[in-house]
Design a protein around this motif. Structure first.
Motif: not given
Length: 845
Positions: A87, A89-91, A94, A152, A157-159, A162, A180
């Motif tokens: 992912d 967009f994961s903490e 990112l 995030p 927050e990641s979601d 995304r 993603s």
């Protein structure tokens, strides 16, 4: 043989004695030229840019120059990455991206430091961290970094990030994949787009080196010309990409990034960096490996140290002189230089082998060393000169190709051919005075290896003379089997798939094609010809319709299109409460002008990447998957057809407008088109020129026509095999033909020269053929075997085009061998029916 030719042969017979009398002068001259060439070689450069390929007035290059003058370089490093946790967009992902993006920016800003100087080429870095995200209300647009510092801190927050990214009209595929898993960093460069200037010229005319170094005002006031004289661009040498990519690889290899992200570098910078590394490494390996194989073959065939050492010296001097000439002339070469080097190896080896083989032949006939060298010069000197003329003429025919790189190949290959001849005929007697090949056996006898060679030559002679009709039938049947293969040949090339599959770069580009915006690039330059033309809704709507049709109707090729249209639509949507139905180009010119003004004010950097300051010209960037030249030519016809269809109203409204397709793909396709067909035409000219030379020298129409047939057979063999083996005809495989013509004509001339001399002496076809094969045939056999083995080294090339070149060249050598020692004698026998009736001519026993 006419008296003039006999006089020429006698002049060559006297040449070794003249060389001996002037040895001190010649040694000094050779040493001086060699030293001069050595320093010239230090100036030698390889340039694989489009400047090295196209004529200055080539329309596709002029369009590309206009594009670069306005928008800068289209050469990017597309740094695609895969989140190891799946992912982007994961903490963790990112966070790693933020650190990487920050380091890349800092190193670019500090490019004046020695450690970071290669990043002075970077003009912009865009990722999920800093890509522009528009917010606003009815009359205000604000641009902020998409992620920025707001990393995030939780899955929710990641979601949220995304969802925003995937719903944005422009982020998916360019900066993140639809699932993603993958993300992308777009690193723009100034490669091949830096404007050359005199020191007194105002720096305000320079294209911005880096968006980090310029304030908004500087970006807004910069304007490149679209009319008049285009600027000169600095050449980016192939080796300039290597340290740039080395620094990029050094950074992404750090554990703080590599532990969380797996990288797949792509784009022009990665491809050129890869080729720069491989060409430098492979060129030395191939030359050394090829020479090693050639020397081993010479050693096994001649069993003499001097017969191995002197060809090596002559070949090395030939290559050095040629590269030195290129350096002093001050022109750059493409990787075609490999072809020149191996042509010179072939020509140098052929000349020396013919002289040395003849020398040993006469020594075994009982002649003293000095007499033997005179005899071989009398027999082979003029033949070497004639082969040099025909080989040089063959390459000079390539100068008709409208490709700068091919023209330079033609000129310097021809120079090298004559260098090889001059060094051979003037230096070989000097070298033989230092160390001569030893003939250990008594006069008239031969070693076991030499006896084996003569037995083989005897069998080949029998094939051509005892059953000439059967021989011609066999060759005709082989030709008939090869002809259908020629019809199967595809003119196709691909800058990526020509690289071997086991190289990581292939996997990198495949990932980008499979999950992101693709590795191909087409730039469409829309120039309305008037200021504020891009503020006309009709123009932007035409651009938008073209983009939509490309994405929807050709989704198998086109992955993404980006232009001012995207930004105008998105800005209009944001200004209208984010309603999706407002993602349009407004029909009202005032509304559009206001939207563009607000967008330009909020985000001047992105605006400058998409449209000129005066809104006269804009770009449409079409991102595609990797495509070959055959598919690409068909696709470009579609693109140009759609342009004509949708910009008719624009052309009617703005008579001075023009819409041009340019960028990496159109440039490559045009290059392939020009090279393929112009070189095919050049080869036709080449054959005509060589035929005319041979007819002029031999003054015998029948012999001249017969002599050309064996030179066509190797070409037929190569092209037929290419079709049956599905080897595409491209810039590399097409260059096999001048090599074939050069070596095949070389062998044919040596054989015909010996044959005509023997016919004058014996007036007997079969005796003349037998003696020509015994004397010239041994050199032809040695040359063919040595060069066929040497060219096989190309099989290790990472570039499959060069590997095919080596394989096909080796096949051509063997085909030329059989054509000259079997087919040619059969043709001579069958073509001389009138002389067969002469009672002086006896059938072979």
């Amino acid at each position: 043989m006419r008296p003039q030719l006999l006089k020429i042969n006698q002049a060559f017979e006297r040449l070794p004695d003249w060389v001996g009398r002037h040895r001190a002068l010649l040694w000094g001259l050779f040493a001086s030229i060699t030293i001069l060439a050595f320093f010239g070689m230090q100036r030698f450069r390889i340039d694989n840019s489009w400047n090295a390929l196209f004529q200055p007035d080539e329309p596709v290059k002029v369009a590309y120059d206009r594009f670069r003058a306005v928008f800068g370089s289209d050469e990017v490093l597309y740094l695609v990455y895969e989140a190891r946790d799946g992912d982007v967009f994961s903490e963790r992902s990112l966070g790693a991206l933020h650190k990487l993006h920050t380091e890349l920016e800092e190193r670019t800003q500090n490019a004046s430091d020695e450690r970071n100087k290669e990043f002075s080429h970077i003009t912009d870095i865009t990722s999920l961290i800093n890509v522009s995200f528009l917010e606003g209300s009815r009359d205000v647009l604000i641009s902020r970094d998409f992620v920025g510092e707001a990393l995030p801190k939780s899955p929710s927050e990641s979601d949220s990030i995304r969802k925003e990214a995937l719903n944005h009209p422009d982020y998916p595929l360019l900066l993140c994949s639809e699932d993603s898993r993958f993300g992308g960093i777009i690193i723009r460069t100034d490669f091949n787009a830096e404007i050359e200037q005199d020191e007194e010229e105002e720096t305000s005319l320079d294209a911005p080196k880096s968006d980090f170094d310029f304030a908004v005002g500087a970006l807004d006031t910069y304007q490149s010309p679209l009319d008049g004289t285009l600027p000169r661009f600095k050449t980016t040498w192939l080796q300039d990409y290597v340290p740039f990519m080395d620094l990029a690889y050094e950074i992404i290899a750090k554990p703080e990034y590599a532990d969380h992200l797996k990288f797949y570098p792509a784009g022009t910078a990665e491809l050129m960096g890869f080729l720069g590394r491989e060409i430098e490494k492979e060129m030395l390996l191939i030359i050394v490996g090829s020479l090693a194989l050639i020397l081993v073959a010479l050693g096994l065939l001649f069993r003499s140290l001097s017969a191995v050492l002197w060809p090596l010296v002559i070949v090395l001097l030939t290559v050095l002189w040629t590269l030195g000439t290129i350096g002093w002339v001050g022109v750059s070469m493409t990787d075609f230089i490999n072809i020149i080097v191996f042509l010179l190896i072939a020509v140098g080896i052929a000349d020396t082998v013919h002289i040395l083989s003849g020398y040993l032949f006469f020594r075994r006939q009982g002649e003293e060393p000095d007499t033997a060298i005179r005899s071989v010069y009398k027999k082979s000197g003029f033949a070497c000169f004639l082969t040099s003329i025909t080989t040089a003429a063959g390459f000079l025919a390539l100068s008709f190709a409208p490709i700068v790189a091919v023209q330079r190949l033609a000129v310097f290959a021809s120079c090298g051919v004559f260098y090889a001849f001059l060094i051979t005929v003037f230096m070989l007697p000097l070298l033989l005075n230092i160390m001569k090949p030893k003939v250990k056996e008594a006069a008239g006898t031969a070693s076991a290896s030499e006896s084996g060679v003569q037995r083989l030559l005897g069998r080949l002679e029998s094939l051509g003379t005892k059953k000439p009709i059967l021989t011609l039938v066999i060759f005709a049947l082989i030709g008939l089997a090869l002809i259908p293969g020629i019809r199967r040949i595809q003119i196709d090339s691909n800058q990526l798939t020509i690289i071997r599959e086991n190289r990581p770069i292939r996997a990198n580009f495949d990932v980008v094609d499979d999950h992101m915006a693709g590795t191909g690039n087409i730039e469409i330059l829309v120039d309305t010809g008037v200021a504020d033309g891009l503020k006309d809704p009709i123009v932007l709507q035409s651009m938008g319709t073209l983009q939509r049709r490309l994405e929807e109707e050709h989704s198998d090729t086109v992955y993404k299109t980006v232009s001012l249209v995207n930004m105008a639509r998105n800005s209009y949507r944001v200004l209208n409460e984010g309603r999706q139905e407002m993602y349009i180009i407004p029909d009202d010119p005032d509304e559009l002008a206001q939207t563009l003004f607000l967008f330009g004010t909020a985000n001047p950097k992105d605006r400058r990447l998409l449209v000129t300051d005066d809104y006269r010209a804009a770009r449409i960037t079409v991102s595609t998957r990797n495509i070959g030249s055959q598919e690409g030519l068909a696709f470009m016809k579609v693109v140009n057809s759609l342009v004509d269809e949708h910009f008719g109203a624009v052309k009617a409204r703005y008579p001075d407008s023009r819409v041009e397709s340019t960028g990496q793909i159109p440039m490559f396709l045009r290059m392939m088109d020009l090279i393929s067909w112009s070189q095919i035409q050049s080869f036709g000219i080449c054959l005509l020129v060589i035929s005319a030379i041979m007819l002029l020298v031999l003054r015998d129409l029948r012999i001249g026509i017969i002599a050309m047939v064996p030179n066509l057979f190797p070409i037929l063999t190569v092209f037929g095999l290419m079709g049956w083996l599905n080897i595409p005809l491209d810039v590399h495989t097409l260059l096999v033909v001048p090599i074939i013509i050069g070596i095949s004509v070389d062998d044919t001339i040596h054989f015909i020269t010996h044959y005509t001399l023997e016919m004058k002496k014996h007036r007997n076809i079969f005796t003349s053929i037998r003696l020509a094969i015994r004397e010239a045939g041994q050199a032809i056999l040695f040359t063919s075997i040595v060069l066929a083995i040497g060219y096989l080294v190309f099989l290790i090339c990472v570039n499959k085009g060069f590997a095919y070149f080596g394989f096909l060249s080796s096949v051509a050598m063997i085909a030329a061998l059989f054509a000259d020692l079997v087919l040619l004698p059969a043709l001579l026998c069958c073509g001389d029916r009138a002389k067969r009736a002469n009672p002086k001519i006896q059938e072979p026993s």
